[in-house]
Design a protein around this motif. Structure first.
Motif, PDB file in Angstrom:
ATOM      1  N   PRO A  13      -3.266   5.187   8.389  1.00 28.01           N
ATOM      2  CA  PRO A  13      -2.653   6.505   8.403  1.00 28.01           C
ATOM      3  C   PRO A  13      -1.384   6.526   9.249  1.00 28.01           C
ATOM      4  N   MET A  14      -0.318   7.038   8.666  1.00 28.22           N
ATOM      5  CA  MET A  14       0.976   7.133   9.352  1.00 28.22           C
ATOM      6  C   MET A  14       1.453   8.581   9.343  1.00 28.22           C
ATOM      7  N   ILE A  15       2.242   8.922  10.352  1.00 31.32           N
ATOM      8  CA  ILE A  15       2.881  10.230  10.420  1.00 31.32           C
ATOM      9  C   ILE A  15       4.386   9.997  10.379  1.00 31.32           C
ATOM     10  N   ASN A  16       5.047  10.550   9.360  1.00 34.34           N
ATOM     11  CA  ASN A  16       6.497  10.456   9.248  1.00 34.34           C
ATOM     12  C   ASN A  16       7.105  11.754   9.756  1.00 34.34           C
ATOM     13  N   VAL A  17       8.053  11.636  10.669  1.00 33.65           N
ATOM     14  CA  VAL A  17       8.721  12.792  11.247  1.00 33.65           C
ATOM     15  C   VAL A  17      10.195  12.741  10.879  1.00 33.65           C
ATOM     16  N   SER A  18      10.736  13.870  10.429  1.00 30.24           N
ATOM     17  CA  SER A  18      12.171  13.960  10.171  1.00 30.24           C
ATOM     18  C   SER A  18      12.660  15.314  10.650  1.00 30.24           C
ATOM     19  N   ALA A  24      11.307   9.259  12.428  1.00 34.09           N
ATOM     20  CA  ALA A  24      10.376   8.376  13.123  1.00 34.09           C
ATOM     21  C   ALA A  24       9.155   8.133  12.262  1.00 34.09           C
ATOM     22  N   VAL A  25       8.516   6.988  12.503  1.00 37.02           N
ATOM     23  CA  VAL A  25       7.228   6.653  11.881  1.00 37.02           C
ATOM     24  C   VAL A  25       6.257   6.333  13.009  1.00 37.02           C
ATOM     25  N   ILE A  26       5.111   7.001  12.972  1.00 36.85           N
ATOM     26  CA  ILE A  26       4.097   6.832  14.011  1.00 36.85           C
ATOM     27  C   ILE A  26       2.789   6.448  13.331  1.00 36.85           C
ATOM     28  N   SER A  27       2.193   5.352  13.788  1.00 35.90           N
ATOM     29  CA  SER A  27       0.905   4.915  13.255  1.00 35.90           C
ATOM     30  C   SER A  27      -0.217   5.567  14.054  1.00 35.90           C
ATOM     31  N   VAL A  28      -1.116   6.272  13.364  1.00 34.20           N
ATOM     32  CA  VAL A  28      -2.280   6.835  14.045  1.00 34.20           C
ATOM     33  C   VAL A  28      -3.166   5.695  14.549  1.00 34.20           C
ATOM     34  N   TYR A  29      -3.284   4.648  13.740  1.00 40.76           N
ATOM     35  CA  TYR A  29      -3.943   3.428  14.214  1.00 40.76           C
ATOM     36  C   TYR A  29      -3.113   2.866  15.368  1.00 40.76           C
ATOM     37  N   TYR A  52       0.756  -7.624  11.013  1.00 37.70           N
ATOM     38  CA  TYR A  52      -0.544  -7.299  10.414  1.00 37.70           C
ATOM     39  C   TYR A  52      -0.742  -5.789  10.423  1.00 37.70           C
ATOM     40  N   TYR A  53      -1.271  -5.257   9.321  1.00 39.32           N
ATOM     41  CA  TYR A  53      -1.670  -3.848   9.257  1.00 39.32           C
ATOM     42  C   TYR A  53      -3.130  -3.833   8.828  1.00 39.32           C
ATOM     43  N   ALA A  54      -4.005  -4.067   9.790  1.00 39.82           N
ATOM     44  CA  ALA A  54      -5.433  -4.152   9.491  1.00 39.82           C
ATOM     45  C   ALA A  54      -6.212  -3.792  10.742  1.00 39.82           C
ATOM     46  N   GLU A  55      -7.304  -3.075  10.567  1.00 45.49           N
ATOM     47  CA  GLU A  55      -8.109  -2.690  11.731  1.00 45.49           C
ATOM     48  C   GLU A  55      -8.599  -3.942  12.446  1.00 45.49           C
ATOM     49  N   GLY A  56      -8.523  -3.896  13.762  1.00 48.08           N
ATOM     50  CA  GLY A  56      -8.885  -5.027  14.589  1.00 48.08           C
ATOM     51  C   GLY A  56      -7.724  -5.930  14.939  1.00 48.08           C
ATOM     52  N   MET A  85      -6.772  -0.704  23.207  1.00 47.37           N
ATOM     53  CA  MET A  85      -6.209   0.460  22.524  1.00 47.37           C
ATOM     54  C   MET A  85      -5.244   0.108  21.402  1.00 47.37           C
ATOM     55  N   ARG A  86      -4.683  -1.089  21.419  1.00 47.79           N
ATOM     56  CA  ARG A  86      -3.651  -1.413  20.433  1.00 47.79           C
ATOM     57  C   ARG A  86      -4.234  -1.931  19.122  1.00 47.79           C
ATOM     58  N   ASN A  87      -5.563  -1.959  19.033  1.00 48.36           N
ATOM     59  CA  ASN A  87      -6.172  -2.428  17.785  1.00 48.36           C
ATOM     60  C   ASN A  87      -7.375  -1.569  17.391  1.00 48.36           C
ATOM     61  N   ARG A  88      -7.232  -0.239  17.630  1.00 44.57           N
ATOM     62  CA  ARG A  88      -8.296   0.663  17.185  1.00 44.57           C
ATOM     63  C   ARG A  88      -7.682   1.964  16.683  1.00 44.57           C
ATOM     64  N   MET A  89      -8.471   2.711  15.943  1.00 48.66           N
ATOM     65  CA  MET A  89      -7.990   3.972  15.390  1.00 48.66           C
ATOM     66  C   MET A  89      -7.971   5.040  16.470  1.00 48.66           C
ATOM     67  N   TRP A  90      -6.862   5.768  16.551  1.00 44.40           N
ATOM     68  CA  TRP A  90      -6.734   6.935  17.411  1.00 44.40           C
ATOM     69  C   TRP A  90      -6.988   8.186  16.573  1.00 44.40           C
ATOM     70  N   SER A  91      -6.916   9.343  17.205  1.00 44.71           N
ATOM     71  CA  SER A  91      -7.058  10.613  16.507  1.00 44.71           C
ATOM     72  C   SER A  91      -5.720  11.352  16.515  1.00 44.71           C
ATOM     73  N   ASP A  92      -5.497  12.102  15.453  1.00 38.84           N
ATOM     74  CA  ASP A  92      -4.277  12.889  15.260  1.00 38.84           C
ATOM     75  C   ASP A  92      -4.548  14.274  15.857  1.00 38.84           C
ATOM     76  N   TRP A  93      -4.109  14.504  17.095  1.00 38.40           N
ATOM     77  CA  TRP A  93      -4.522  15.693  17.837  1.00 38.40           C
ATOM     78  C   TRP A  93      -3.636  16.913  17.616  1.00 38.40           C
ATOM     79  N   GLU A  94      -2.323  16.732  17.606  1.00 33.07           N
ATOM     80  CA  GLU A  94      -1.460  17.921  17.598  1.00 33.07           C
ATOM     81  C   GLU A  94      -0.054  17.550  17.147  1.00 33.07           C
ATOM     82  N   THR A  95       0.592  18.470  16.426  1.00 38.02           N
ATOM     83  CA  THR A  95       2.023  18.355  16.147  1.00 38.02           C
ATOM     84  C   THR A  95       2.651  19.718  16.380  1.00 38.02           C
ATOM     85  N   ARG A  96       3.903  19.712  16.867  1.00 35.99           N
ATOM     86  CA  ARG A  96       4.593  20.988  17.078  1.00 35.99           C
ATOM     87  C   ARG A  96       6.099  20.787  17.022  1.00 35.99           C
TER      88      ARG A  96
END
Length: 286
Positions: A13-18, A24-29, A52-56, A85-96
């Motif tokens: 999962p990625m978040i694209n911001v413009s 910007a591109v931000i990886s939730v992973y 690599y784009y793979a869990e773990g 922290m650099r090889n696990r899924m995070w949570s998408d908490w907030e955007t503003r």
């Protein structure tokens, strides 16, 4: 302003911001910024085409997060270097959207039975990313347990450069450093002038100032780095032999980036009391 959530490389999962200032591109992973491109300019960050784009797996480039330790496992228990922290899924908490036209995205992780088995402390970790005229990053650690804990940490940022041979890092003149590429015996050296890179460089600078810069002659730009919450900074480039041995780097990628990391490393250990929080902050501008 537009924020889009997409499945990126490897389905991560990625978040694209413009917005009016930058993209910007931000990886939730991994809670990892992968791209910051001011309008009309080149990307400030480097990501390997072979990442690599793979869990773990860690993603090679952008701004990997090293937490709750930097470098080798401080207790020698065989846990992975640079924490978990650099090889696990995070949570998408907030955007503003902010009044100045910038955009803030907050990703986070809270302690769980899985993390407690690796590192026995309760925590809430947030990565606050603000995309505007500059890229502002805050790594915020809250101790949600009932006893103090200590951490070391880093924003292990890969900055894109046109040619490492035409690149210098300024602001660390006269600063003492630990040379991890040379001997690792703990002796410090003193930086003479600006840092130029013509071989493997792996240095922990001590007692660093709040402002550093990367002067890129090939792209004719200067990247300014401002930080707070840190007494140390790391400058790293693997050079040819080590880069060739890394499956997630092209053999010549070392010519296209330099890592200048905002860190709490070496003796710069942070103690966080129960119920308190600590902010490590960096800002990148061109």
């Amino acid at each position: 302003m537009t924020i889009t959530r997409v499945a990126g490389n490897g389905g991560l999962p990625m978040i694209n911001v413009s917005n009016d200032h930058a993209d910007a591109v931000i990886s939730v992973y991994a809670g990892q910024v992968l791209s910051f491109t001011p309008k009309g300019a080149a990307d400030v960050l480097f990501v390997s085409d072979k990442a690599y784009y793979a869990e773990g797996k860690a993603i090679k480039g952008g701004v990997p997060i090293c937490w709750p330790w930097f470098g080798a496992d401080p207790e020698g228990k065989g846990r992975p270097a640079h924490g978990f922290m650099r090889n696990r899924m995070w949570s998408d908490w907030e955007t503003r959207e902010n009044a100045d036209g910038s955009t803030t995205v907050i990703l986070g992780v809270e302690s769980s039975p899985e993390t407690l088995a690796i590192w026995p402390h309760a925590f809430r970790l947030a990565m606050e990313v603000t995309v505007g005229k500059t890229l502002q990053l805050a790594l915020v650690t809250r101790n949600t347990g009932d006893a103090a804990f200590t951490i070391t940490q880093a924003m292990h940022t890969y900055f894109a450069v046109g040619d490492i041979a035409q690149t210098t890092v300024t602001g660390l003149e006269g600063t003492q450093y630990l040379d991890k590429a040379a001997d690792g015996n703990g002796a410090t050296k003193q930086q003479g002038g600006a840092i130029s890179i013509a071989s493997e460089v792996d240095r922990v600078y001590l007692g660093v100032p709040a402002e550093l810069a990367i002067v890129d002659g090939a792209l004719n730009r200067t990247i300014r780095i401002t930080s707070s919450g840190n007494k140390t900074a790391v400058v790293w480039n693997p050079w040819a032999k080590i880069a060739a041995g890394m499956a997630d780097l092209q053999d010549d990628d070392y010519t296209r980036f330099v890592c200048v990391e905002t860190t709490n490393a070496a003796d710069d250990v942070v103690s966080i009391p129960a119920g308190a929080e600590f902010r490590l902050v960096a800002e990148y501008g061109v």
